[in-house]
Design a protein around this motif. Structure first.
Motif, PDB file in Angstrom:
ATOM      1  N   ALA A  74       0.882  -1.077   0.051  1.00 41.77           N
ATOM      2  CA  ALA A  74      -0.082   0.078  -0.221  1.00 41.77           C
ATOM      3  C   ALA A  74       0.713   1.348   0.115  1.00 41.77           C
ATOM      4  O   ALA A  74       0.693   2.200  -0.585  1.00 41.77           O
ATOM      5  CB  ALA A  74      -0.952  -0.089   1.164  1.00 41.77           C
ATOM      6  N   LYS A  75       2.171   1.248   0.654  1.00 37.83           N
ATOM      7  CA  LYS A  75       2.944   2.361   0.883  1.00 37.83           C
ATOM      8  C   LYS A  75       4.032   2.280  -0.170  1.00 37.83           C
ATOM      9  O   LYS A  75       4.711   3.111  -0.068  1.00 37.83           O
ATOM     10  CB  LYS A  75       3.457   2.356   2.310  1.00 37.83           C
ATOM     11  N   LYS A  76       4.118   1.024  -1.168  1.00 40.86           N
ATOM     12  CA  LYS A  76       5.196   1.139  -2.107  1.00 40.86           C
ATOM     13  C   LYS A  76       6.456   1.223  -1.291  1.00 40.86           C
ATOM     14  O   LYS A  76       7.562   1.929  -1.741  1.00 40.86           O
ATOM     15  CB  LYS A  76       5.059   1.824  -3.089  1.00 40.86           C
ATOM     16  N   LEU A  77       6.767   0.245   0.003  1.00 41.27           N
ATOM     17  CA  LEU A  77       7.858   0.462   0.527  1.00 41.27           C
ATOM     18  C   LEU A  77       8.256  -1.078   0.860  1.00 41.27           C
ATOM     19  O   LEU A  77       7.445  -1.912   1.053  1.00 41.27           O
ATOM     20  CB  LEU A  77       7.814   1.187   1.934  1.00 41.27           C
ATOM     21  N   ALA A  78       9.652  -1.255   0.992  1.00 43.92           N
ATOM     22  CA  ALA A  78      10.222  -2.452   1.381  1.00 43.92           C
ATOM     23  C   ALA A  78      11.269  -2.037   2.415  1.00 43.92           C
ATOM     24  O   ALA A  78      11.805  -0.983   2.701  1.00 43.92           O
ATOM     25  CB  ALA A  78      10.827  -3.019   0.192  1.00 43.92           C
ATOM     26  N   TYR A  79      11.549  -3.148   3.295  1.00 41.49           N
ATOM     27  CA  TYR A  79      12.417  -2.852   4.603  1.00 41.49           C
ATOM     28  C   TYR A  79      13.298  -4.150   4.573  1.00 41.49           C
ATOM     29  O   TYR A  79      13.077  -5.191   4.067  1.00 41.49           O
ATOM     30  CB  TYR A  79      11.504  -2.825   5.797  1.00 41.49           C
ATOM     31  N   LEU A  80      14.456  -3.695   5.170  1.00 44.18           N
ATOM     32  CA  LEU A  80      15.330  -4.665   5.608  1.00 44.18           C
ATOM     33  C   LEU A  80      15.820  -4.390   7.355  1.00 44.18           C
ATOM     34  O   LEU A  80      16.674  -3.288   7.269  1.00 44.18           O
ATOM     35  CB  LEU A  80      16.618  -4.671   4.850  1.00 44.18           C
ATOM     36  N   GLN A  81      15.208  -5.274   8.193  1.00 42.08           N
ATOM     37  CA  GLN A  81      15.482  -5.199   9.601  1.00 42.08           C
ATOM     38  C   GLN A  81      16.785  -5.884   9.751  1.00 42.08           C
ATOM     39  O   GLN A  81      16.878  -7.241   9.423  1.00 42.08           O
ATOM     40  CB  GLN A  81      14.572  -5.482  10.208  1.00 42.08           C
ATOM     41  N   MET A  82      17.808  -5.301  10.158  1.00 40.29           N
ATOM     42  CA  MET A  82      19.114  -6.036  10.435  1.00 40.29           C
ATOM     43  C   MET A  82      19.371  -6.022  12.068  1.00 40.29           C
ATOM     44  O   MET A  82      19.608  -5.045  12.687  1.00 40.29           O
ATOM     45  CB  MET A  82      20.509  -5.265   9.794  1.00 40.29           C
ATOM     46  N   TYR A  83      19.552  -7.037  12.690  1.00 45.04           N
ATOM     47  CA  TYR A  83      19.933  -7.255  13.969  1.00 45.04           C
ATOM     48  C   TYR A  83      21.403  -8.133  14.182  1.00 45.04           C
ATOM     49  O   TYR A  83      21.707  -8.624  13.143  1.00 45.04           O
ATOM     50  CB  TYR A  83      18.870  -8.149  14.480  1.00 45.04           C
ATOM     51  N   ASN A  84      21.610  -7.872  15.531  1.00 43.65           N
ATOM     52  CA  ASN A  84      23.088  -8.515  15.585  1.00 43.65           C
ATOM     53  C   ASN A  84      24.135  -8.240  14.478  1.00 43.65           C
ATOM     54  O   ASN A  84      24.691  -9.056  13.853  1.00 43.65           O
ATOM     55  CB  ASN A  84      22.765 -10.032  15.884  1.00 43.65           C
ATOM     56  N   LEU A  85      24.361  -7.095  14.173  1.00 40.04           N
ATOM     57  CA  LEU A  85      25.049  -6.679  12.983  1.00 40.04           C
ATOM     58  C   LEU A  85      26.615  -7.068  13.316  1.00 40.04           C
ATOM     59  O   LEU A  85      26.943  -6.832  14.554  1.00 40.04           O
ATOM     60  CB  LEU A  85      24.977  -5.099  12.897  1.00 40.04           C
ATOM     61  N   LYS A  86      27.442  -7.498  12.319  1.00 43.19           N
ATOM     62  CA  LYS A  86      28.844  -7.628  12.139  1.00 43.19           C
ATOM     63  C   LYS A  86      29.444  -6.597  11.575  1.00 43.19           C
ATOM     64  O   LYS A  86      29.098  -6.203  10.608  1.00 43.19           O
ATOM     65  CB  LYS A  86      29.081  -9.125  12.186  1.00 43.19           C
ATOM     66  N   PRO A  87      30.779  -6.557  12.014  1.00 43.58           N
ATOM     67  CA  PRO A  87      31.820  -5.798  11.212  1.00 43.58           C
ATOM     68  C   PRO A  87      31.713  -6.265   9.542  1.00 43.58           C
ATOM     69  O   PRO A  87      31.752  -5.412   8.595  1.00 43.58           O
ATOM     70  CB  PRO A  87      33.193  -5.750  11.541  1.00 43.58           C
ATOM     71  N   ALA A  88      31.392  -7.557   9.351  1.00 39.31           N
ATOM     72  CA  ALA A  88      31.390  -8.155   8.058  1.00 39.31           C
ATOM     73  C   ALA A  88      30.302  -7.761   7.475  1.00 39.31           C
ATOM     74  O   ALA A  88      30.132  -8.045   6.093  1.00 39.31           O
ATOM     75  CB  ALA A  88      31.545  -9.533   8.059  1.00 39.31           C
ATOM     76  N   ASP A  89      29.022  -7.113   8.004  1.00 33.70           N
ATOM     77  CA  ASP A  89      28.118  -6.499   7.445  1.00 33.70           C
ATOM     78  C   ASP A  89      28.165  -5.148   6.704  1.00 33.70           C
ATOM     79  O   ASP A  89      27.262  -4.693   6.128  1.00 33.70           O
ATOM     80  CB  ASP A  89      26.876  -6.570   8.359  1.00 33.70           C
ATOM     81  N   THR A  90      29.402  -4.508   7.003  1.00 34.23           N
ATOM     82  CA  THR A  90      29.699  -3.268   6.407  1.00 34.23           C
ATOM     83  C   THR A  90      29.705  -3.175   5.076  1.00 34.23           C
ATOM     84  O   THR A  90      30.468  -4.074   4.452  1.00 34.23           O
ATOM     85  CB  THR A  90      31.086  -2.800   7.233  1.00 34.23           C
ATOM     86  N   ALA A  91      29.011  -2.505   4.400  1.00 35.54           N
ATOM     87  CA  ALA A  91      28.842  -2.431   2.887  1.00 35.54           C
ATOM     88  C   ALA A  91      27.660  -1.419   2.503  1.00 35.54           C
ATOM     89  O   ALA A  91      26.970  -0.600   3.540  1.00 35.54           O
ATOM     90  CB  ALA A  91      28.180  -3.711   2.344  1.00 35.54           C
TER      91      ALA A  91
END
Length: 123
Positions: A74-91
């Motif tokens: 309805a809002k034309k939105l998508a999400y990515l919830q990211m938990y327990n982030l690690k330095p390897a997720d840097t991008a």
């Protein structure tokens, strides 16, 4: 077609962030949406994808159990919830869309891409 990703930033390891992607395409409700990322010096990689109705979801093994993809047609939105982030997720994280099956996004690059948002995870 425009995709606008936002929500990136600097976070400590173990922290969380939620990325949002606004998609201005008339076929959004029938399009799969995916998130990809590209770390410095590395190739772009698939992160997650969700099909048009949100019932088919796929994750890269590296983020499974820590990231959650969702969408609001309805809002034309998508999400990515990211938990327990690690330095390897840097991008730089990109959202993308296409009228395709979500599972194809990990092997066939989508047609429509956003500009990317930087996520930095400090140790």
């Amino acid at each position: 077609v425009q995709l606008q990703a936002c929500g990136g930033g600097l976070v400590q390891a173990g922290g969380s962030l939620t990325l949002s992607c606004a998609v201005s395409v008339h076929t959004f409700s029938s399009s799969a949406v995916g998130w990809f990322r590209q770390a410095p010096g590395k190739e772009r990689e698939f992160v997650a994808a969700i099909n048009w109705n949100g019932k088919m979801i796929y994750y890269a093994d590296s983020v499974k159990g820590r990231f959650t993809i969702s969408r609001d047609n309805a809002k034309k939105l998508a999400y990515l919830q990211m938990y327990n982030l690690k330095p390897a997720d840097t991008a730089v994280y990109y959202c993308a869309a296409d009228v395709t099956a979500a599972q194809r996004m990990s092997v066939v690059p989508p047609r429509w891409w956003g500009q990317g948002t930087l996520v930095t995870v400090s140790s």
